[in-house]
Enzyme design. Sequence first.
Site, PDB file in Angstrom:
ATOM      1  N   CYS A 170       0.885  -1.141   0.000  1.00 25.86           N
ATOM      2  CA  CYS A 170       0.000   0.000   0.000  1.00 25.86           C
ATOM      3  C   CYS A 170       0.937   1.208   0.000  1.00 25.86           C
ATOM      4  O   CYS A 170       2.147   1.058   0.104  1.00 25.86           O
ATOM      5  CB  CYS A 170      -0.842   0.016   1.254  1.00 25.86           C
ATOM      6  SG  CYS A 170      -1.570  -1.598   1.626  1.00 25.86           S
ATOM      7  N   ARG A 195       1.703   2.171  -6.882  1.00 26.34           N
ATOM      8  CA  ARG A 195       1.948   0.963  -6.095  1.00 26.34           C
ATOM      9  C   ARG A 195       0.776  -0.013  -6.159  1.00 26.34           C
ATOM     10  O   ARG A 195       0.913  -1.159  -5.737  1.00 26.34           O
ATOM     11  CB  ARG A 195       2.243   1.354  -4.645  1.00 26.34           C
ATOM     12  CG  ARG A 195       3.449   2.257  -4.531  1.00 26.34           C
ATOM     13  CD  ARG A 195       3.553   2.857  -3.166  1.00 26.34           C
ATOM     14  NE  ARG A 195       3.994   1.917  -2.169  1.00 26.34           N
ATOM     15  CZ  ARG A 195       5.252   1.574  -1.949  1.00 26.34           C
ATOM     16  NH1 ARG A 195       6.201   2.094  -2.691  1.00 26.34           N
ATOM     17  NH2 ARG A 195       5.568   0.724  -1.002  1.00 26.34           N
ATOM     18  N   TRP A 241      -4.259  -1.628  -0.594  1.00 24.72           N
ATOM     19  CA  TRP A 241      -4.441  -2.766  -1.499  1.00 24.72           C
ATOM     20  C   TRP A 241      -4.900  -3.901  -0.597  1.00 24.72           C
ATOM     21  O   TRP A 241      -4.142  -4.390   0.244  1.00 24.72           O
ATOM     22  CB  TRP A 241      -3.103  -3.077  -2.161  1.00 24.72           C
ATOM     23  CG  TRP A 241      -3.205  -3.983  -3.337  1.00 24.72           C
ATOM     24  CD1 TRP A 241      -3.370  -3.619  -4.650  1.00 24.72           C
ATOM     25  CD2 TRP A 241      -3.133  -5.413  -3.335  1.00 24.72           C
ATOM     26  NE1 TRP A 241      -3.418  -4.734  -5.444  1.00 24.72           N
ATOM     27  CE2 TRP A 241      -3.275  -5.845  -4.679  1.00 24.72           C
ATOM     28  CE3 TRP A 241      -2.976  -6.377  -2.346  1.00 24.72           C
ATOM     29  CZ2 TRP A 241      -3.248  -7.194  -5.041  1.00 24.72           C
ATOM     30  CZ3 TRP A 241      -2.963  -7.712  -2.709  1.00 24.72           C
ATOM     31  CH2 TRP A 241      -3.101  -8.105  -4.039  1.00 24.72           C
ATOM     32  N   ASN A 270       0.869  -0.671   6.217  1.00 26.14           N
ATOM     33  CA  ASN A 270       1.151  -1.476   5.033  1.00 26.14           C
ATOM     34  C   ASN A 270       1.758  -2.780   5.539  1.00 26.14           C
ATOM     35  O   ASN A 270       2.624  -2.755   6.395  1.00 26.14           O
ATOM     36  CB  ASN A 270       2.158  -0.684   4.180  1.00 26.14           C
ATOM     37  CG  ASN A 270       2.746  -1.507   3.058  1.00 26.14           C
ATOM     38  OD1 ASN A 270       2.263  -2.585   2.746  1.00 26.14           O
ATOM     39  ND2 ASN A 270       3.800  -0.977   2.448  1.00 26.14           N
ATOM     40  N   GLU A 277      10.389 -12.203 -20.975  1.00 30.10           N
ATOM     41  CA  GLU A 277      10.091 -10.831 -20.572  1.00 30.10           C
ATOM     42  C   GLU A 277       8.992 -10.242 -21.465  1.00 30.10           C
ATOM     43  O   GLU A 277       8.080  -9.565 -20.984  1.00 30.10           O
ATOM     44  CB  GLU A 277      11.379  -9.992 -20.626  1.00 30.10           C
ATOM     45  CG  GLU A 277      11.232  -8.522 -20.318  1.00 30.10           C
ATOM     46  CD  GLU A 277      10.658  -8.216 -18.948  1.00 30.10           C
ATOM     47  OE1 GLU A 277      10.466  -9.122 -18.125  1.00 30.10           O
ATOM     48  OE2 GLU A 277      10.340  -7.030 -18.706  1.00 30.10           O
ATOM     49  N   LYS A 284       5.328  -8.931 -20.086  1.00 29.55           N
ATOM     50  CA  LYS A 284       4.805  -7.574 -20.317  1.00 29.55           C
ATOM     51  C   LYS A 284       3.399  -7.647 -20.891  1.00 29.55           C
ATOM     52  O   LYS A 284       2.490  -6.951 -20.447  1.00 29.55           O
ATOM     53  CB  LYS A 284       5.688  -6.777 -21.293  1.00 29.55           C
ATOM     54  CG  LYS A 284       7.058  -6.365 -20.814  1.00 29.55           C
ATOM     55  CD  LYS A 284       7.064  -5.258 -19.787  1.00 29.55           C
ATOM     56  CE  LYS A 284       7.032  -5.816 -18.396  1.00 29.55           C
ATOM     57  NZ  LYS A 284       8.245  -5.972 -17.686  1.00 29.55           N
ATOM     58  N   GLU A 343       0.873  -8.978 -18.257  1.00 28.61           N
ATOM     59  CA  GLU A 343       0.530  -8.189 -17.075  1.00 28.61           C
ATOM     60  C   GLU A 343      -0.218  -6.895 -17.390  1.00 28.61           C
ATOM     61  O   GLU A 343      -1.024  -6.458 -16.572  1.00 28.61           O
ATOM     62  CB  GLU A 343       1.757  -7.922 -16.190  1.00 28.61           C
ATOM     63  CG  GLU A 343       2.807  -7.034 -16.791  1.00 28.61           C
ATOM     64  CD  GLU A 343       4.025  -6.878 -15.893  1.00 28.61           C
ATOM     65  OE1 GLU A 343       3.919  -7.059 -14.679  1.00 28.61           O
ATOM     66  OE2 GLU A 343       5.092  -6.556 -16.432  1.00 28.61           O
ATOM     67  N   HIS A 354       7.152 -29.933 -28.459  1.00 26.86           N
ATOM     68  CA  HIS A 354       6.920 -30.995 -27.469  1.00 26.86           C
ATOM     69  C   HIS A 354       5.648 -30.739 -26.666  1.00 26.86           C
ATOM     70  O   HIS A 354       5.598 -31.025 -25.475  1.00 26.86           O
ATOM     71  CB  HIS A 354       8.120 -31.109 -26.524  1.00 26.86           C
ATOM     72  CG  HIS A 354       9.378 -31.518 -27.223  1.00 26.86           C
ATOM     73  ND1 HIS A 354       9.603 -32.801 -27.674  1.00 26.86           N
ATOM     74  CD2 HIS A 354      10.465 -30.812 -27.592  1.00 26.86           C
ATOM     75  CE1 HIS A 354      10.780 -32.867 -28.268  1.00 26.86           C
ATOM     76  NE2 HIS A 354      11.325 -31.663 -28.232  1.00 26.86           N
ATOM     77  N   LYS A 385       3.702  -2.581  -7.359  1.00 24.46           N
ATOM     78  CA  LYS A 385       5.072  -2.331  -7.820  1.00 24.46           C
ATOM     79  C   LYS A 385       6.103  -3.059  -6.963  1.00 24.46           C
ATOM     80  O   LYS A 385       7.111  -3.522  -7.466  1.00 24.46           O
ATOM     81  CB  LYS A 385       5.333  -0.824  -7.813  1.00 24.46           C
ATOM     82  CG  LYS A 385       6.684  -0.425  -8.384  1.00 24.46           C
ATOM     83  CD  LYS A 385       6.739  -0.586  -9.885  1.00 24.46           C
ATOM     84  CE  LYS A 385       8.092  -0.281 -10.471  1.00 24.46           C
ATOM     85  NZ  LYS A 385       8.265  -0.920 -11.784  1.00 24.46           N
TER      86      LYS A 385
END
Length: 619
Positions: free
Chosen positions: A3, A33, A81, A107, A492, A496, A499, A515, A614
């Site tokens: 938070c 965040r 959060w 938090n 990566e 991206k 998310e 496979h 974050k």
Amino acid sequence: MVCGIIGITSSEDVLDKPLGVSLKEALKKLEYRGYDSVGFALIDKAGRLVVRKSKGMIDAVAAKVGFELFDGYTGIGHTRWATHGPPSDVNSHPHTDCSGKIAVAHNGIIENYMELKEALIDEGHTFISETDTEVIPHLIEEFEKKGFKPYEAFKKAVELLRGAYAIVAIDVNDPRKVFFARNTSPLVLGFGVKANFVASDAVAFLNFTRRVLALRDGEVGYITPEEVVVERLEFREGRPVWVAVDFTSRVKNIDWTVEMASKGGFKHFMLKEIHEQPYALASTIASAAESVDKLAKILTRVDRVLLAGAGTSYHAAYVAALLLRKYAGLWALPVVSSEAQWWLSTVKEGDVVLGISQSGETIDTLKAVREAKKRGALTVAVSNVIDSAIPRESDIAIYTKAGPEIGVAATKTFTTQVTLLGYLSLRTGVLNGFLSESEASEAFKSLRELPNLVRHAINTYEAKMASLAVEMKDRPNAYFLGRGLGLPLSMEGALKLKEIAYIHAEAYPAGESKHGPIALVEEGFPTIFTIVTADEGELIKSNVEEMRARGSLTIAVFPKNLEDIARLVKTPIKMPVVKDVAASALYIVPHQLLAYYTSVKKGLDPDKPRNLAKTVTVF
Ligand code: F6R
């Protein structure tokens, strides 16, 4: 999860605006965040406690509760959060005691809150929320009832808490102080003029001060406009005693500017941060020359290197492990931090364990570093945040110089991590003689050229990726395939897209795709290849053919001289031909842009993906 917390104490009217507005502005800076509710508490000029809070985003909550209507000199604010109890007005922070004189924002997670709550209920306290946090104001109230002064009562309450927490509290019985306590969850102090601050991230108060102290686990204290007190609990002759902490030498000036922490004309932080990569890389490369040599010397003498990271930082660890093997001949292994304990069991003195974490606070990575240290390995932090937990607890820390990264999706911190660790691999290879001088000089040259290459790649591909995003936005799935360095970059790229665009994206070693994964591929199924070197390209050709034969929408990011690949794929993204150490950072740029624009075209907010935060300080 995290938070956002802010506490402000000021004298006179140094803030130049109502305290409610300053709290709101600080909370806006912490929005990145991840949160679902917002609230603040302040002691108004008549000495009364005012608390306003609600479920929802800051602007909507502000319209409802009117932050600007409330003024005073001492206040706290919070973005929540949800962990204990769903998002709701009543579960939002700050929480108060029975008398309505004490307000607390928190938090983290208080593990023993149930037993504390039951004991407090037995003492006659009334609870209105489902949160763990609410026990804290009631505990403080209980100790005050027993005759303790507010700060002493706060410390007594903290002594009873178990778990991870960053806490701020205000109390009308001692109206100039903001109390704070940190254990595991991040908390920093800011030293202003006639005003002091406490927050979960310095970006919250950068417009007032850049003099910052990162608190350590177990530290408790208070700020007034003129005074900062930090204490810690020690055991003397078996008895707990609070002792003052001399923190003067730990106060740092951070070089982040307000400008760096604001959107500066871009629609989203993520886009701004993608565009900032040339500067971030140039600063990281400039500082790498000084910062990595000591570590490179150590690496010439070690047996094994483990690199632990989570999410994007794990992908950087993977790239770095391949580069350390290739350029320095080291036995290097990347591990996902939350799985590290199973790999660390044979680690011993003589080994080096790198904890890679942009925030420096990720609990899984911190745990891996602690475990490695216990086993006698040398621990090294690679972070973007000076004096954060992982650098503090490691034997050596090296830093990326990416500046604050606000967007939840890591971009500039990834490319700077890869570059810093690439630089380290080259220096180690030079020092241990594994790398020839001519190869080293070509590789260093490619790193020096990297900022310009990245700038050029952004300019070249931004529009193209925005139009490819139109094709991607309605696809439910995608595969990202690569070999060698192309694999971590594929991982990566998939992360991206997953998310921020909420597309189910999976990365596989290209050779593995036949496979099993290929069973899903049919007409129009996107497969996105990332190829960093000619060797990888040679091997991947047959995998591209396999996907093409099944009608896949094939896209490839690859060095432009690989003509066969250009011919095979439907959408070629031709990249400059550059040494792999630089390409490992450069070739992720189209993926970042594709994910960003796909998210935007779907009408999503790439800066605040659902369910993500974050900094992740829970296991
Ligand atoms: C992905 C992302 C996360 C983080 C992960 C580790 O875009 O941001 O996967 O990479 O939570 O965070 P740090 O690097 O702070 O340890």
